[in-house]
Design an enzyme around this catalytic site. Structure first.
Site, PDB file in Angstrom:
ATOM      1  N   SER A 130       0.822  -1.211   0.000  1.00  0.00           N
ATOM      2  CA  SER A 130       0.000   0.000   0.000  1.00  0.00           C
ATOM      3  C   SER A 130       0.853   1.257   0.000  1.00  0.00           C
ATOM      4  O   SER A 130       1.942   1.278   0.566  1.00  0.00           O
ATOM      5  CB  SER A 130      -0.905   0.024   1.230  1.00  0.00           C
ATOM      6  OG  SER A 130      -1.641   1.240   1.240  1.00  0.00           O
ATOM      7  N   HIS A 187      -7.440  -3.431   4.915  1.00  0.00           N
ATOM      8  CA  HIS A 187      -6.866  -2.076   4.820  1.00  0.00           C
ATOM      9  C   HIS A 187      -7.687  -1.246   3.834  1.00  0.00           C
ATOM     10  O   HIS A 187      -8.073  -0.108   4.111  1.00  0.00           O
ATOM     11  CB  HIS A 187      -5.397  -2.171   4.367  1.00  0.00           C
ATOM     12  CG  HIS A 187      -4.818  -0.875   3.885  1.00  0.00           C
ATOM     13  ND1 HIS A 187      -5.121  -0.347   2.628  1.00  0.00           N
ATOM     14  CD2 HIS A 187      -3.984   0.019   4.463  1.00  0.00           C
ATOM     15  CE1 HIS A 187      -4.501   0.804   2.479  1.00  0.00           C
ATOM     16  NE2 HIS A 187      -3.793   1.045   3.575  1.00  0.00           N
TER      17      HIS A 187
END
Ligand code: 6PG
Length: 471
Positions: A130, A187
Site C-alpha cells: 500500500s 486495509h
C-alpha cells in the site's frame, strides 16, 4: 545465460512495478524487470541510471538473468492476468523458485495459487503493498503472507524498501497462506470507510457550515496537525487548494461526483457478511460509491422530490468543532470494525494474526496511516486478545469524550437533509454495541411465530417453541 545475474525479478513495469524496482535499486538490490509492453521496459531502462536494474523484453531473457533459485515479484492487475502470468512462467521455472504476488489479489485466489504451486515444487507468496505511486517509490507499507521460511528469502529486501516509523520498517510477516492479502483487503475496506467519512464531513461543512474551499483547506490543515493527523486528511487539505488549470476554478469543483471502485471494499464487506462480522461503515461506504454512480436516477429523483430542508443557521465555530469530533469518533469506530474483522478472520482462516503488528505496520507508508494507529497498536499490545477496540478503556474514554459532538453532528445533518450514512452507521454501531439489550427478542418471537424457528428464554435453559395466538 545472461552476463549479469540479478537478485530479484519484477513482472509488470506499470506505475507500481517500476517505482518499486527503482526503490529496490536505491537500496542496492539488483533487479531484472519484464513487461510485455516494450515501452514500459524502455521507460524503466531510461530511469535506471546508476542502479543495478535492467528491463528485458522477453521472458526467456528475463528468467535467464535471475540468480537461482529465483525470486520473482509480480505487480500486475489482480484477477485472471495473475493466473495467465503464472501459467506462462510455470514451464520455464525450476523447483524452489519463488513467485511473489504484490497486487490486490482476492485472498481466495492467493490460497488457490499457493496450494497449486507448492504441489508443483514452486513457492508462492501473496503480499499486500500500500501507498500508491509514491509509496512504491519511497517506502510502502508491506503486508506479507505465506510460509515463514519462504518469507525469510525476501525479508531483508522488503525491510529495506518499506516505509519506516521510528526507524522500524512497516513490514512484518503476518501469517500463512493469504494472510497478507486478507490484511490488505481489510486495509482497503477501512480506506473506503475513511474516505466516505471525510467526504460526508466535507458535504456538511460546505453546505451546512458554509465553508468555502480556502476555509476547508485551512481547517483540514489544522486537523492534520492534531488528533486526526493522517495521510487522507493531509491530501484532502491539499485537494481543497488545488487550482484547475483549464478554468482557474478549484479543481475539486470541476470533478464529476461519481465514484469508481476496483472491488476491494466490496470484497471486505462480502467476507465480513460471510463471517457474520458487522462492519456497517465499510458496507455503507461501498453502497454510497454505488449510489454516487447512479447519476441519472438521482437526477430524476431530484425533480420528483421537492427540497424540504432545514435552512436554519448553525453556529459556525461550534459546528466545525462538532464535525471534528464526529469525524474523530467515526474514524476510531471504522478502525475498530476493521480490526474486529481481522480478529474473526484470523480465527476462521487460521492466520494467527498479531493485531498489534498489523496496526504497527499501518502507521507508515499506507493510505490509512494515521496518528491514531499508534494508540491502536498500544491497545493490542496491552491486550492481544482484545476482541474489540471499543472494549479498550483508553478508547472508551476517548469515544465518550467525542460522543456529544458525534450525536450533535448527526442531528444537524438529519435536520438539514444532508446524507451522512457512514457517520450514522458509526453512531448506530456504537449505540448497538454498547447496549446490553437490543430488540432481537422480538425478531426471535416473529421467527418462532411464522416459522417455528424456536427461541431461548432469559429465565431458563433450553430451546422453546410456542403456539402463538393465531396459529
Ligand atoms: C493502496 C490503495 C491501492 C488502490 C486502491 C484503490 O493501498 O495503495 O488501496 O491499493 O489505490 O485499490 O481502490 P479503488 O479503485 O477501489 O478505490
Amino acid at each position: 545465460m545472461a552476463e549479469k545475474q540479478y537478485d530479484y525479478g519484477m513482472i509488470g513495469l506499470g506505475t507500481m512495478g517500476r517505482n518499486l524496482v527503482l526503490n529496490m535499486g536505491d537500496h542496492g538490490f539488483s533487479v531484472a524487470g519484464f513487461d510485455k509492453d516494450a515501452s514500459k521496459v524502455q521507460a524503466m531502462n531510461q530511469e535506471a541510471e546508476h542502479r543495478s536494474i535492467q528491463g528485458f523484453n522477453t521472458s526467456a531473457e528475463f528468467l535467464s538473468a535471475l540468480k537461482t533459485p529465483r525470486v520473482i515479484l509480480m505487480l500486475v492487475p489482480a484477477g485472471p492476468i495473475v493466473d495467465s502470468v503464472i501459467g506462462d512462467l510455470k514451464p520455464l521455472l525450476s523447483a524452489g523458485d519463488l513467485l511473489v504476488d504484490c497486487g490486490n489479489s482476492h485472498f481466495t485466489d492467493t490460497d488457490r495459487r499457493s496450494e497449486q504451486l507448492e504441489k508443483e515444487g514452486l513457492h508462492f507468496m501473496g503480499i499486500g503493498v500500500s501507498g500508491g505511486e509514491s509509496g512504491a517509490r519511497y517506502g510502502p507499507s508491506i503486508m506479507p503472507g505465506g510460509t515463514r521460511e519462504v518469507y525469510g528469502r525476501v525479508a531483508p529486501m522488503l525491510e529495506a524498501v518499506a516505509a519506516k516509523v521510528n526507524g522500524e520498517p512497516c513490514v512484518s510477516w503476518l501469517g500463512p497462506k493469504s494472510a497478507g492479502h486478507y490484511v490488505k483487503m481489510v486495509h482497503n475496506g477501512i480506506e473506503y470507510g475513511l474516505m466516505q467519512l471525510i467526504s460526508e464531513s466535507y458535504h456538511l461543512l460546505k453546505e451546512t457550515g458554509g465553508l468555502n474551499n480556502d476555509e476547508l483547506h485551512t481547517l483540514f490543515t489544522r486537523w492534520n496537525a492534531g488528533a486526526l493527523q493522517s495521510f487522507l486528511i493531509g491530501i484532502t487539505a491539499d485537494i481543497f487548494a488545488q487550482q484547475d488549470e483549464l478554468t482557474g476554478n478549484r479543481l475539486l469543483d470541476m470533478i464529476r461526483a461519481s465514484a469508481r471502485q476496483k472491488g476491494t471494499g466490496m470484497w471486505t464487506s462480502q467476507d465480513a457478511f460471510s463471517l457474520h462480522v458487522p462492519i456497517p461503515t465499510i458496507d455503507m461506504a461501498v453502497a454510497q460509491r454505488d449510489l454516487s454512480a447512479m447519476a441519472e436516477e438521482r437526477s430524476a429523483a431530484r425533480k420528483l422530490y421537492p427540497e424540504n430542508r432545514y435552512a436554519g443557521a448553525v453556529d459556525k465555530p461550534l459546528f466545525v468543532n462538532q464535525v471534528e469530533q464526529a469525524l474523530h469518533f467515526s474514524m476510531l469506530v471504522t478502525y475498530a470494525q476493521g480490526m474486529s474483522l481481522l480478529g474473526h478472520a484470523s480465527s476462521a482462516y487460521k492466520y494467527e494474526l498479531d493485531l498489534a503488528r498489523v496496526a504497527g505496520l499501518w502507521r507508515g507508508g499506507c493510505i490509512i496511516r494515521a496518528a491514531l494507529l499508534e494508540d491502536i497498536r498500544v491497545a493490542f499490545t496491552r491486550n492481544p486478545a482484545l476482541s474489540s477496540l471499543l472494549l479498550d478503556e483508553s478508547f472508551a474514554t476517548t469515544l465518550t469524550g467525542l460522543l456529544n459532538g458525534m450525536r450533535q453532528t448527526v442531528t444537524t445533518a438529519v435536520a438539514a437533509g444532508i446524507p451522512v450514512p457512514a457517520m450514522m452507521a458509526c453512531l448506530a454501531y456504537y449505540e448497538s454495541f454498547c447496549r446490553e439489550w437490543l430488540p432481537a427478542n422480538l425478531i426471535q418471537a416473529q421467527r418462532d411465530y411464522f416459522g417455528a424457528h424456536t427461541y431461548e428464554r432469559t429465565d431458563r435453559e433450553g430451546v422453546f417453541h410456542t403456539h402463538w395466538l393465531s396459529e
